[in-house]
Design a protein around this motif. Structure first.
Motif, PDB file in Angstrom:
ATOM      1  N   ASN A   1      92.722  22.654 107.640  1.00 34.85           N
ATOM      2  CA  ASN A   1      92.210  24.119 107.382  1.00 34.85           C
ATOM      3  C   ASN A   1      90.601  24.302 107.551  1.00 34.85           C
ATOM      4  O   ASN A   1      89.997  25.081 108.190  1.00 34.85           O
ATOM      5  CB  ASN A   1      92.944  24.872 106.469  1.00 34.85           C
ATOM      6  N   TYR A   2      89.906  23.178 107.032  1.00 33.36           N
ATOM      7  CA  TYR A   2      88.566  23.564 106.618  1.00 33.36           C
ATOM      8  C   TYR A   2      87.770  22.423 107.170  1.00 33.36           C
ATOM      9  O   TYR A   2      86.480  22.269 106.819  1.00 33.36           O
ATOM     10  CB  TYR A   2      88.298  23.989 105.132  1.00 33.36           C
ATOM     11  N   ILE A   3      88.308  21.216 107.703  1.00 34.40           N
ATOM     12  CA  ILE A   3      87.562  20.244 107.920  1.00 34.40           C
ATOM     13  C   ILE A   3      86.260  20.497 108.860  1.00 34.40           C
ATOM     14  O   ILE A   3      85.315  19.413 108.787  1.00 34.40           O
ATOM     15  CB  ILE A   3      88.462  18.869 108.508  1.00 34.40           C
ATOM     16  N   HIS A   4      86.268  21.323 109.542  1.00 30.89           N
ATOM     17  CA  HIS A   4      85.006  21.580 110.559  1.00 30.89           C
ATOM     18  C   HIS A   4      84.085  22.522 109.927  1.00 30.89           C
ATOM     19  O   HIS A   4      83.105  22.900 110.716  1.00 30.89           O
ATOM     20  CB  HIS A   4      85.462  22.017 111.850  1.00 30.89           C
ATOM     21  N   GLU A   5      84.435  23.181 108.721  1.00 31.05           N
ATOM     22  CA  GLU A   5      83.333  24.192 108.081  1.00 31.05           C
ATOM     23  C   GLU A   5      82.104  23.588 107.715  1.00 31.05           C
ATOM     24  O   GLU A   5      81.932  22.418 107.406  1.00 31.05           O
ATOM     25  CB  GLU A   5      84.176  24.811 107.074  1.00 31.05           C
ATOM     26  N   THR A   6      80.908  24.534 107.975  1.00 30.46           N
ATOM     27  CA  THR A   6      79.892  23.908 107.484  1.00 30.46           C
ATOM     28  C   THR A   6      79.123  24.898 106.633  1.00 30.46           C
ATOM     29  O   THR A   6      79.438  26.201 106.606  1.00 30.46           O
ATOM     30  CB  THR A   6      78.879  23.663 108.613  1.00 30.46           C
TER      31      THR A   6
ATOM     32  N   LEU B   1      76.096  15.128 105.928  1.00 28.92           N
ATOM     33  CA  LEU B   1      75.479  16.350 106.566  1.00 28.92           C
ATOM     34  C   LEU B   1      76.202  16.768 107.981  1.00 28.92           C
ATOM     35  O   LEU B   1      76.701  15.871 108.594  1.00 28.92           O
ATOM     36  CB  LEU B   1      74.062  16.092 106.611  1.00 28.92           C
ATOM     37  N   ALA B   2      76.077  18.009 108.428  1.00 29.14           N
ATOM     38  CA  ALA B   2      76.650  18.272 109.769  1.00 29.14           C
ATOM     39  C   ALA B   2      75.905  17.724 110.601  1.00 29.14           C
ATOM     40  O   ALA B   2      74.656  17.291 110.604  1.00 29.14           O
ATOM     41  CB  ALA B   2      76.728  19.899 109.938  1.00 29.14           C
ATOM     42  N   PRO B   3      76.379  17.026 111.664  1.00 26.87           N
ATOM     43  CA  PRO B   3      75.747  16.513 112.872  1.00 26.87           C
ATOM     44  C   PRO B   3      74.937  17.611 113.358  1.00 26.87           C
ATOM     45  O   PRO B   3      75.191  18.695 113.750  1.00 26.87           O
ATOM     46  CB  PRO B   3      76.739  16.024 113.547  1.00 26.87           C
ATOM     47  N   LYS B   4      73.712  17.044 113.957  1.00 34.21           N
ATOM     48  CA  LYS B   4      72.719  18.110 114.672  1.00 34.21           C
ATOM     49  C   LYS B   4      73.106  18.296 115.945  1.00 34.21           C
ATOM     50  O   LYS B   4      73.630  17.378 116.766  1.00 34.21           O
ATOM     51  CB  LYS B   4      71.305  17.289 114.509  1.00 34.21           C
ATOM     52  N   LYS B   5      73.181  19.593 116.296  1.00 35.05           N
ATOM     53  CA  LYS B   5      73.512  20.003 117.645  1.00 35.05           C
ATOM     54  C   LYS B   5      72.361  19.695 118.654  1.00 35.05           C
ATOM     55  O   LYS B   5      71.351  19.873 118.427  1.00 35.05           O
ATOM     56  CB  LYS B   5      73.739  21.621 117.828  1.00 35.05           C
TER      57      LYS B   5
END
Length: 500
Positions: A342-347, A494-498
């Motif tokens: 449910n939350y794996i892509h949340e940042t 950390l979230a990957p940079k767009k």
């Protein structure tokens, strides 16, 4: 009948055997057709060249005349009589008498001697002058001047052409020649070729079926292996059987790997469910027994004793509150196990969350000195749901507060290292023995059960934090020394940079 047809089982082996056999046969058919066509064209080309050579020989022989051809000229040039005293060409008669083999070495004679060539010579008015072989002597002006492939009475093909003959000296039209090629060699060769090709087709069908069956064997074997594993799991859900790994790198191997991972996940969920039931039943047994004891005591003599009534009610309310908290923590732990779905892509922004939790604890615990060292760059995005990051920080800070007895000081630090957010929570409390340090992340484990129960702990805080961190592909570790305090370290990606 329809029911019988519907009940027929078309196995994958049969389907793939038929499919591969058909594919192999089609490939062979295409190659055989190309070869057959190429050979046919080559044979026809040879026969066409024979016709052209015959026409060229006729043209070379009769183009020496200036006037239209006559029967006498044709006879002299094609079939001269060595004993004809009326021949007007003495030199020709002498040459043929002296060298009679010259006629047979002649290119035109060689062509006509083949037997499958036929020829008719005409004058300019299309009157036949000479005919050799089986050929229709009728000719009209509309007839094609090209080499044409035609069908005979017995459906056997033959080549036909008509060509004008011009004089080399006067450039006048002096006659026509019509040549037919029965292509006996062509038909004889293709009769033999068709017989051999038919035999080859039969062998190709047998070979393609055999190869189709052999090539489907590994696929069928792997599918049967999957079926056997599924049957074992159905018979025994707790079975540890898995599909054996293969060296091959194909879709079936990928399917087997995914199936094994699915079984591992299901086994993990089953084990978690069992542990959950066992842990809940174990942890609820004590408060339920306490409540039961107080209620029985009230039932016997607590109704008339205000002091016993008050003590029993206070103890019952405390146990109910503890059960409520326990149930909430168990729900939190269960939800943590569903994060990957449910939350794996949340940042979330790390800076704001850290400051908010820090401010809340400073306000709630004014008697504590809480230090914060934040070197995280502004607007750093971490790969985690905001509430889950807050929950991790709250669990670690709450434990630090609970187990800080003499020195009420807590250090909270945060920084970035590579592609990870590093958080450390340090207290200067009682510390944890090295033997207990290895088990602090286990469910319901308490280092000091008496003190933990007094502080309201159920031993689920650290397991919840560990489960949340692991679901987001992070790590959590602890370092401690008895009497000196404990430090917990959390690393989150950390979230990957767009890309711009």
């Amino acid at each position: 009948m329809k029911q019988k047809l519907a009940s027929l089982r078309l196995t994958i082996r049969l389907k793939w055997t038929c499919f591969l056999s058909l594919a192999l046969f089609l490939i062979f058919g295409i190659l055989a057709t190309l070869i057959y066509t190429a050979v046919g064209q080559a044979f026809v080309q040879i026969e066409e060249n024979n016709v052209r050579d015959t026409v060229s020989a006729v043209d070379a022989r009769f183009s020496v005349y200036r006037e239209p051809l006559t029967k006498e000229q044709v006879r002299l040039r094609l079939a001269p009589s060595l004993t004809n005293p009326d021949s007007s060409n003495q030199d020709e008669r002498d040459s043929l008498l002296r060298y009679p083999e010259a006629f047979y070495r002649d290119s035109l004679s060689k062509q006509l001697a083949r037997g499958d060539l036929a020829m008719v010579l005409y004058d300019p008015q299309l009157h036949p002058l000479f005919k050799i072989g089986q050929i229709n002597s009728k000719l009209n002006h509309r007839q094609s001047r090209e080499i044409v492939l035609k069908k005979g009475l017995k459906r056997s093909s033959y080549l036909e052409t008509v060509a004008p003959i011009y004089s080399n000296t006067s450039k006048k039209l002096i006659g026509y020649v019509k040549v037919n090629n029965g292509m006996r060699s062509y038909h004889r060769a293709f009769q033999q070729l068709n017989g051999k090709l038919l035999l080859t087709v039969v062998l190709a069908i047998i070979l393609s079926i055999f190869l189709g069956y052999v090539l489907t064997q590994p696929l069928v074997r792997r599918i049967k292996q999957v079926n056997r594993t599924i049957d074992k799991i159905n018979d025994n859900p707790d079975s540890q059987d898995r599909i054996a790994k293969q060296k091959s790198n194909d879709e079936i191997t990928d399917l087997a790997d995914r199936f094994n991972k699915m079984l591992d996940r299901m086994q993990e969920y089953t084990n978690q469910q069992k542990e959950f039931v066992q842990d809940v039943s174990h942890e609820l047994r004590t408060p339920v027994a306490v409540l039961e004891g107080h209620l029985k005591m009230l039932q016997r003599w607590g109704k008339d004793d205000p002091q016993v009534l008050a003590e029993s009610l206070d103890a019952s309310v405390a146990e109910v509150s503890r059960m409520k908290k326990l149930i909430q923590e168990m729900l939190d732990l269960t939800r943590a196990e569903q994060i990957e779905v449910n939350y794996i892509h949340e940042t979330t922004q790390a800076n704001e969350t850290l400051k908010q939790v820090y401010g809340d604890f400073v306000m709630l615990h004014p008697d504590f000195k809480i230090n914060m060292d934040d070197t995280v760059p502004p607007k750093t995005i971490v790969q985690i749901y905001r509430n889950h990051l807050m929950q991790i920080l709250i669990i670690l800070l709450d434990n630090a507060v609970k187990y800080s007895r003499d020195r009420k000081e807590i250090n909270l630090s945060a920084s970035t290292e590579g592609q990870m957010l590093s958080i450390a929570v340090q207290d200067f409390g009682v510390g944890i023995d090295q033997e207990d340090l290895q088990r602090i992340f286990a469910r319901f484990y308490r280092v000091d059960k008496a003190r933990s129960r007094e502080s309201g702990g159920n031993g689920l805080g650290l397991p919840i934090a560990k489960k949340i961190v692991e679901m987001y592909k992070g790590t959590i570790t602890a370092e401690s020394a008895v009497g000196s305090g404990t430090i917990f370290r959390v690393n989150l990606p950390l979230a990957p940079k767009k890309s711009k």
